[in-house]
Design an enzyme around this catalytic site. Structure first.
Site, PDB file in Angstrom:
ATOM      1  N   ALA A 136       6.019 -27.260 -46.828  1.00  0.00           N
ATOM      2  CA  ALA A 136       6.830 -26.172 -47.355  1.00  0.00           C
ATOM      3  C   ALA A 136       7.850 -25.832 -46.270  1.00  0.00           C
ATOM      4  O   ALA A 136       7.656 -26.158 -45.099  1.00  0.00           O
ATOM      5  CB  ALA A 136       5.950 -24.976 -47.662  1.00  0.00           C
ATOM      6  N   GLY A 168       2.609 -28.707 -47.553  1.00  0.00           N
ATOM      7  CA  GLY A 168       3.040 -28.731 -48.950  1.00  0.00           C
ATOM      8  C   GLY A 168       3.415 -30.129 -49.435  1.00  0.00           C
ATOM      9  O   GLY A 168       3.323 -30.416 -50.630  1.00  0.00           O
ATOM     10  N   GLU A 175      -1.275 -26.523 -41.580  1.00  0.00           N
ATOM     11  CA  GLU A 175      -0.899 -25.111 -41.665  1.00  0.00           C
ATOM     12  C   GLU A 175      -1.608 -24.242 -40.631  1.00  0.00           C
ATOM     13  O   GLU A 175      -1.067 -23.228 -40.186  1.00  0.00           O
ATOM     14  CB  GLU A 175      -1.189 -24.568 -43.069  1.00  0.00           C
ATOM     15  CG  GLU A 175      -0.275 -25.119 -44.147  1.00  0.00           C
ATOM     16  CD  GLU A 175      -0.795 -26.397 -44.794  1.00  0.00           C
ATOM     17  OE1 GLU A 175      -1.695 -27.072 -44.234  1.00  0.00           O
ATOM     18  OE2 GLU A 175      -0.283 -26.725 -45.876  1.00  0.00           O
TER      19      GLU A 175
HETATM   20  C1  HXC Z   1      11.376 -26.614 -42.333  1.00  0.00           C
HETATM   21  C2  HXC Z   1      11.344 -28.612 -41.222  1.00  0.00           C
HETATM   22  C3  HXC Z   1      10.000 -28.818 -41.606  1.00  0.00           C
HETATM   23  C4  HXC Z   1       9.376 -27.829 -42.403  1.00  0.00           C
HETATM   24  C5  HXC Z   1      10.628 -30.503 -40.420  1.00  0.00           C
HETATM   25  N1  HXC Z   1      11.693 -29.680 -40.504  1.00  0.00           N
HETATM   26  N2  HXC Z   1       9.587 -29.991 -41.084  1.00  0.00           N
HETATM   27  N3  HXC Z   1      12.021 -27.520 -41.593  1.00  0.00           N
HETATM   28  N4  HXC Z   1      10.115 -26.741 -42.726  1.00  0.00           N
HETATM   29  N5  HXC Z   1       8.125 -27.955 -42.836  1.00  0.00           N
HETATM   30  C6  HXC Z   1      13.026 -29.876 -39.901  1.00  0.00           C
HETATM   31  C7  HXC Z   1      12.999 -29.651 -38.414  1.00  0.00           C
HETATM   32  O1  HXC Z   1      13.087 -28.277 -38.133  1.00  0.00           O
HETATM   33  C8  HXC Z   1      14.231 -30.417 -37.996  1.00  0.00           C
HETATM   34  O2  HXC Z   1      15.397 -29.667 -38.279  1.00  0.00           O
HETATM   35  C9  HXC Z   1      14.237 -31.601 -38.943  1.00  0.00           C
HETATM   36  O3  HXC Z   1      13.429 -31.221 -40.055  1.00  0.00           O
HETATM   37  C10 HXC Z   1      13.642 -32.842 -38.321  1.00  0.00           C
HETATM   38  O4  HXC Z   1      12.348 -32.536 -37.821  1.00  0.00           O
HETATM   39  P1  HXC Z   1      11.870 -32.872 -36.333  1.00  0.00           P
HETATM   40  O5  HXC Z   1      10.722 -31.976 -36.036  1.00  0.00           O
HETATM   41  O6  HXC Z   1      13.025 -32.869 -35.397  1.00  0.00           O
HETATM   42  O7  HXC Z   1      11.377 -34.391 -36.527  1.00  0.00           O
HETATM   43  P2  HXC Z   1      10.261 -35.142 -35.664  1.00  0.00           P
HETATM   44  O8  HXC Z   1      10.355 -34.791 -34.213  1.00  0.00           O
HETATM   45  O9  HXC Z   1      10.361 -36.573 -36.077  1.00  0.00           O
HETATM   46  O10 HXC Z   1       8.853 -34.550 -36.178  1.00  0.00           O
HETATM   47  C11 HXC Z   1       8.432 -34.742 -37.510  1.00  0.00           C
HETATM   48  C12 HXC Z   1       7.262 -33.764 -37.849  1.00  0.00           C
HETATM   49  C13 HXC Z   1       7.676 -32.329 -37.511  1.00  0.00           C
HETATM   50  C14 HXC Z   1       6.006 -34.175 -37.038  1.00  0.00           C
HETATM   51  C15 HXC Z   1       6.942 -33.933 -39.338  1.00  0.00           C
HETATM   52  O11 HXC Z   1       8.932 -32.055 -38.120  1.00  0.00           O
HETATM   53  C16 HXC Z   1       6.708 -31.293 -37.981  1.00  0.00           C
HETATM   54  O12 HXC Z   1       5.650 -31.090 -37.381  1.00  0.00           O
HETATM   55  N6  HXC Z   1       7.066 -30.566 -39.048  1.00  0.00           N
HETATM   56  C17 HXC Z   1       6.275 -29.459 -39.564  1.00  0.00           C
HETATM   57  C18 HXC Z   1       5.060 -29.988 -40.265  1.00  0.00           C
HETATM   58  C19 HXC Z   1       4.256 -28.809 -40.835  1.00  0.00           C
HETATM   59  O13 HXC Z   1       3.732 -27.950 -40.092  1.00  0.00           O
HETATM   60  N7  HXC Z   1       4.132 -28.757 -42.164  1.00  0.00           N
HETATM   61  C20 HXC Z   1       3.394 -27.754 -42.819  1.00  0.00           C
HETATM   62  C21 HXC Z   1       4.349 -26.659 -43.192  1.00  0.00           C
HETATM   63  S1  HXC Z   1       3.493 -25.274 -43.919  1.00  0.00           S
HETATM   64  P3  HXC Z   1      16.293 -28.984 -37.106  1.00  0.00           P
HETATM   65  O14 HXC Z   1      17.464 -28.466 -37.876  1.00  0.00           O
HETATM   66  O15 HXC Z   1      15.427 -27.916 -36.547  1.00  0.00           O
HETATM   67  O16 HXC Z   1      16.579 -30.098 -36.166  1.00  0.00           O
HETATM   68  C22 HXC Z   1       3.118 -25.815 -45.461  1.00  0.00           C
HETATM   69  C23 HXC Z   1       2.097 -25.095 -46.257  1.00  0.00           C
HETATM   70  C24 HXC Z   1       2.541 -23.848 -46.726  1.00  0.00           C
HETATM   71  O17 HXC Z   1       3.596 -26.766 -45.947  1.00  0.00           O
HETATM   72  C25 HXC Z   1       1.384 -22.961 -46.961  1.00  0.00           C
HETATM   73  C26 HXC Z   1       1.433 -21.805 -46.049  1.00  0.00           C
HETATM   74  C27 HXC Z   1       1.830 -20.540 -46.738  1.00  0.00           C
END
Ligand code: HXC
Length: 257
Positions: free
Chosen positions: A65, A108, A131
């Site tokens: 998400a 998500g 999360e």
């Molecule tokens: C918003 C995101 C994002 C996310 C990545 N991006 N994941 N933006 N929400 N979930 C954005 C980053 O901010 C970045 O933009 C761009 O995408 C590229 O990501 P990087 O981190 O630079 O890439 P990389 O180093 O290759 O790492 C990839 C990754 C990492 C390991 C997948 O992005 C990551 O850990 N993302 C979050 C994963 C996560 O925690 N997902 C769960 C979300 S919560 P900018 O502009 O900053 O460069 C969820 C559940 C919701 O889904 C329920 C709770 C209420």
């Protein structure tokens, strides 16, 4: 139709939906939800379209998400708007939907893949529910669907540690149906979808409904539901046709009636 965050193509009777927010690794924001709901409604409503494939990019199916969209929200707004409830409408798509996952399917993104009817994974796929690292929990059904898919031990470990699993571990655990080489993922998914699209349409919906019932009911109620739907198909022209075609040693010609 044109969408801001999706590319939708028709490959014969297969609707191929590609998530397209590359700048955010396909993070699922409100716009993607709105676009996906519209695309799925169009798919369900089009009698010429019989199976859908949802895919992302080679790097990410969806990295979760959209954290930036959620960051500043408080309880009243989340609860008041029943944030994420719209995804239940995606999960309620009546016709078959395949997730074709390459790269990250996190949070998500993993939950969206699990809302589809089955997952085909590229050998590059990584699944996780990270999360907890953000101080929260899955919110789009992940704690429930992951546990039903892989069992308590692995679901609990994944949710409590945020550890990602690769395609091989995901297949072994029963989360994915099959692993294919990353370069072949979309073509293989479309090929599988084309097989499903060639089946009798009402039988496809009935098969989907009854497998989903296994998630939602006890055994006796699920078996009863299956039997009643099975009986119901004997009121369709496609049952008459399918069984006649078998006896006459020819392919069935379906009318969806
Ligand atoms: C918003 C995101 C994002 C996310 C990545 N991006 N994941 N933006 N929400 N979930 C954005 C980053 O901010 C970045 O933009 C761009 O995408 C590229 O990501 P990087 O981190 O630079 O890439 P990389 O180093 O290759 O790492 C990839 C990754 C990492 C390991 C997948 O992005 C990551 O850990 N993302 C979050 C994963 C996560 O925690 N997902 C769960 C979300 S919560 P900018 O502009 O900053 O460069 C969820 C559940 C919701 O889904 C329920 C709770 C209420």
């Amino acid at each position: 139709a044109e969408y801001d965050t999706l590319i939708v193509e028709h490959r014969g009777a297969v609707t191929l939906v590609t998530l397209n927010r590359p700048q955010a690794l396909n993070a699922l924001n409100g716009q993607i939800l709105t676009d996906l709901l519209a695309a799925m409604a169009a798919y369900d409503a089009d009698p010429g379209q019989r199976c859908a494939v949802i895919t992302g990019s080679p790097k990410a199916f969806a990295a979760g998400a959209d954290i930036k969209e959620m960051q500043a929200q408080g309880f009243a707004a989340m609860y008041g708007h029943d944030f994420f409830a719209g995804w239940d409408r995606f999960a309620a798509t009546r016709k078959p939907v395949i997730a074709a996952v390459a790269g990250y399917a996190l949070g998500g993104g993993c939950e969206l893949a699990m809302m589809c009817d089955f997952i085909l994974a590229a050998d590059t796929a990584k699944f996780g529910q990270p999360e907890i690292k953000l101080g929260v929990t899955p919110g789009m059904g992940g704690s429930q669907r992951l546990t039903r898919a892989v069992g308590k031990a692995k679901a609990m470990e994944m949710c409590l540690t945020g550890r990602m699993i690769d395609a091989v571990e995901a297949e072994r655990a029963g989360l994915v149906a099959r692993i294919v080489p990353a370069d072949d993922l979309v073509e293989e998914a479309v090929k599988t979808a084309t097989v499903i699209a060639g089946m009798a349409p009402l039988a496809a919906i009935a098969n989907k409904e009854m497998v989903l019932a296994a998630f939602e009911t006890g055994l006796a109620a699920g078996v009863q539901f299956e039997r009643r739907l099975f009986h119901g198909l004997f009121g369709t022209a496609d049952q008459t046709e399918g069984m006649a075609a078998f006896v006459e040693k020819r392919p069935g010609v379906w009318t969806g009636s």
